[in-house]
Design a protein around this motif. Sequence first.
Motif, mmCIF file in Angstrom:
data_model
loop_
_atom_site.group_PDB
_atom_site.id
_atom_site.type_symbol
_atom_site.label_atom_id
_atom_site.label_comp_id
_atom_site.label_asym_id
_atom_site.label_seq_id
_atom_site.Cartn_x
_atom_site.Cartn_y
_atom_site.Cartn_z
ATOM 1 N N ALA A 42 5.888 31.323 131.429
ATOM 2 C CA ALA A 42 4.599 31.015 130.806
ATOM 3 C C ALA A 42 4.194 32.100 129.806
ATOM 4 O O ALA A 42 3.704 31.804 128.708
ATOM 5 C CB ALA A 42 3.528 30.856 131.878
ATOM 6 N N THR A 43 4.420 33.356 130.181
ATOM 7 C CA THR A 43 4.078 34.459 129.277
ATOM 8 C C THR A 43 4.940 34.431 128.022
ATOM 9 O O THR A 43 4.453 34.674 126.909
ATOM 10 C CB THR A 43 4.248 35.805 130.008
ATOM 11 O OG1 THR A 43 3.471 35.795 131.207
ATOM 12 C CG2 THR A 43 3.794 36.959 129.128
ATOM 13 N N LEU A 84 5.548 33.590 122.261
ATOM 14 C CA LEU A 84 6.381 33.033 121.193
ATOM 15 C C LEU A 84 5.664 31.952 120.386
ATOM 16 O O LEU A 84 5.985 31.754 119.199
ATOM 17 C CB LEU A 84 7.668 32.451 121.792
ATOM 18 C CG LEU A 84 8.689 33.454 122.331
ATOM 19 C CD1 LEU A 84 9.797 32.736 123.086
ATOM 20 C CD2 LEU A 84 9.280 34.283 121.196
ATOM 21 N N VAL A 85 4.722 31.252 120.984
ATOM 22 C CA VAL A 85 4.104 30.102 120.318
ATOM 23 C C VAL A 85 2.619 30.327 120.046
ATOM 24 O O VAL A 85 2.150 30.220 118.900
ATOM 25 C CB VAL A 85 4.298 28.829 121.167
ATOM 26 C CG1 VAL A 85 3.629 27.635 120.490
ATOM 27 C CG2 VAL A 85 5.780 28.557 121.394
ATOM 28 N N GLN A 94 0.296 32.156 116.270
ATOM 29 C CA GLN A 94 -0.682 31.344 115.549
ATOM 30 C C GLN A 94 -2.059 32.005 115.536
ATOM 31 O O GLN A 94 -2.757 32.016 114.510
ATOM 32 C CB GLN A 94 -0.761 29.955 116.184
ATOM 33 C CG GLN A 94 0.537 29.163 116.103
ATOM 34 C CD GLN A 94 0.450 27.827 116.826
ATOM 35 O OE1 GLN A 94 -0.594 27.503 117.404
ATOM 36 N NE2 GLN A 94 1.522 27.057 116.784
ATOM 37 N N LEU A 95 -2.458 32.575 116.655
ATOM 38 C CA LEU A 95 -3.757 33.239 116.722
ATOM 39 C C LEU A 95 -3.775 34.525 115.912
ATOM 40 O O LEU A 95 -4.808 34.885 115.337
ATOM 41 C CB LEU A 95 -4.114 33.521 118.181
ATOM 42 C CG LEU A 95 -4.401 32.297 119.057
ATOM 43 C CD1 LEU A 95 -4.624 32.716 120.497
ATOM 44 C CD2 LEU A 95 -5.607 31.535 118.533
ATOM 45 N N SER A 138 4.125 40.231 121.019
ATOM 46 C CA SER A 138 4.549 38.944 120.476
ATOM 47 C C SER A 138 5.470 39.130 119.272
ATOM 48 O O SER A 138 6.508 38.461 119.166
ATOM 49 C CB SER A 138 3.324 38.119 120.083
ATOM 50 O OG SER A 138 3.707 36.912 119.454
ATOM 51 N N ASP A 139 5.097 40.051 118.364
ATOM 52 C CA ASP A 139 5.950 40.303 117.195
ATOM 53 C C ASP A 139 7.320 40.824 117.613
ATOM 54 O O ASP A 139 8.346 40.441 117.027
ATOM 55 C CB ASP A 139 5.263 41.300 116.261
ATOM 56 C CG ASP A 139 4.002 40.719 115.627
ATOM 57 O OD1 ASP A 139 3.886 39.483 115.603
ATOM 58 O OD2 ASP A 139 3.150 41.512 115.182
ATOM 59 N N LEU A 140 7.330 41.693 118.600
ATOM 60 C CA LEU A 140 8.606 42.238 119.083
ATOM 61 C C LEU A 140 9.481 41.137 119.661
ATOM 62 O O LEU A 140 10.690 41.075 119.394
ATOM 63 C CB LEU A 140 8.342 43.314 120.132
ATOM 64 C CG LEU A 140 9.572 43.975 120.770
ATOM 65 C CD1 LEU A 140 10.379 44.729 119.721
ATOM 66 C CD2 LEU A 140 9.167 44.907 121.902
ATOM 67 N N LEU A 141 8.874 40.255 120.460
ATOM 68 C CA LEU A 141 9.651 39.191 121.099
ATOM 69 C C LEU A 141 10.130 38.169 120.074
ATOM 70 O O LEU A 141 11.273 37.689 120.143
ATOM 71 C CB LEU A 141 8.800 38.514 122.173
ATOM 72 C CG LEU A 141 9.511 37.485 123.062
ATOM 73 C CD1 LEU A 141 10.645 38.144 123.826
ATOM 74 C CD2 LEU A 141 8.527 36.858 124.038
#
Length: 400
Positions: free
Chosen positions: A177-178, A183-184, A188-189, A211-214
């Motif tokens: 879930a994380t 990733l999604v 967007q946010l 998020s950017d790293l992943l």
Amino acid sequence: MVMFAYKAVTTDGRHVRGEMDAVNMVDLEMRLKRMEMDFVNGYPVKGRGHLGQHAIPRRELINFCFHLEQLTRAGVPILSGLTDLRDSTEHARFREVVAGLVESIEGGRNLSEAVAEYPAVFNNVFCALLRAGETSGNLPHVLRDISENLKRDDELASFGRKVILYPIIVLACVAAATSVALLVLVPQLSTLFRMTGNELPLSTRVLIGASDLLVGYWWLLLGLVIITGLSIKLALNSSLRARHLWDGMLLRLPLLGEIRRKIMLARFSGLFSMMYGAGIPIVDALKSAEAAAGNSVIAEGLREVGERIGEGRNVSGAFASVPLFPPLVVRMLRVGENTGALDEALGNVAYFYDRDVRESVERLQAVTEPLLTLLIGALLLGIILAVLGPIYDIITQLPT
């Protein structure tokens, strides 16, 4: 012998496929004929030896020992009992093993010599116990003890799975879930947050950075995980020191390490008690049971116990010299030596560890579930606050 893959037809016309050890194709056909199957075709399987331990479930071995014990106790000859087991066993691979046992006994070997031809299925302890039962003329009793010990091992393995299965499932769902959120949702946010030009709180910046790293380096992170796992596996298979360090680390894990140690010692104590009760000398029983420990640190401690006994020390003193067993166990062994009932004392040790494992697993489960709930709640709360905080700022800045 060579492992052959074969295709055959049963008496009721069903086509079956399987694998079996045989000297050559003619021997393969004769073995299938004794199993009341007509040979169709076959070929040798390269790079395959005897049947692996993983191919034979523990439940099949339990049924094998139980049924053979009942048949021998009723006075049925070993050969007839094995023939009945061969015809009634549904597991294809194990049926082939039992068929091989029948042929070996027909060739003049006894049961312990026949099972020794399948070391990947019947380990050294199994063979030694059967040999002791044949020598003492008490084979049904030994078969019953083996069956009970296998049931105990199955229960201990079930307890071990129960300890880690629930946390693994929960953590895997949380990780999935994380990952989807990072990733999604977060990309967007983050675009929306940057468009506003507002200064973001630290928690939001950390979440966007993760998020950017992943998103940008998921392939590198996945590769590092795979390489690390393969490197650890290679080191454990090639280095005794690495295996020793790894096993020691597993025993020192918070919460899980102590339960793991108790499960291994419960398995050892039950096995050791059974071997001693079958008349196997203590030193030989310890040597045979070292491999059953499943941990090099515990195996080394048991090896030291065997060396102390070999040097002339009594059993309780030898166990007390190695910091593996609690004082209560040592006292039980000392009482057993003083009263001449060491076999009963060893049985009490096995019972002590079995009960201790059950209680420890129940306590750990009672603690693990609320801890995981708190962990999941804290993680979700952190993500929600990191996302909703900037969104709330944006909403408050909208013109009314």
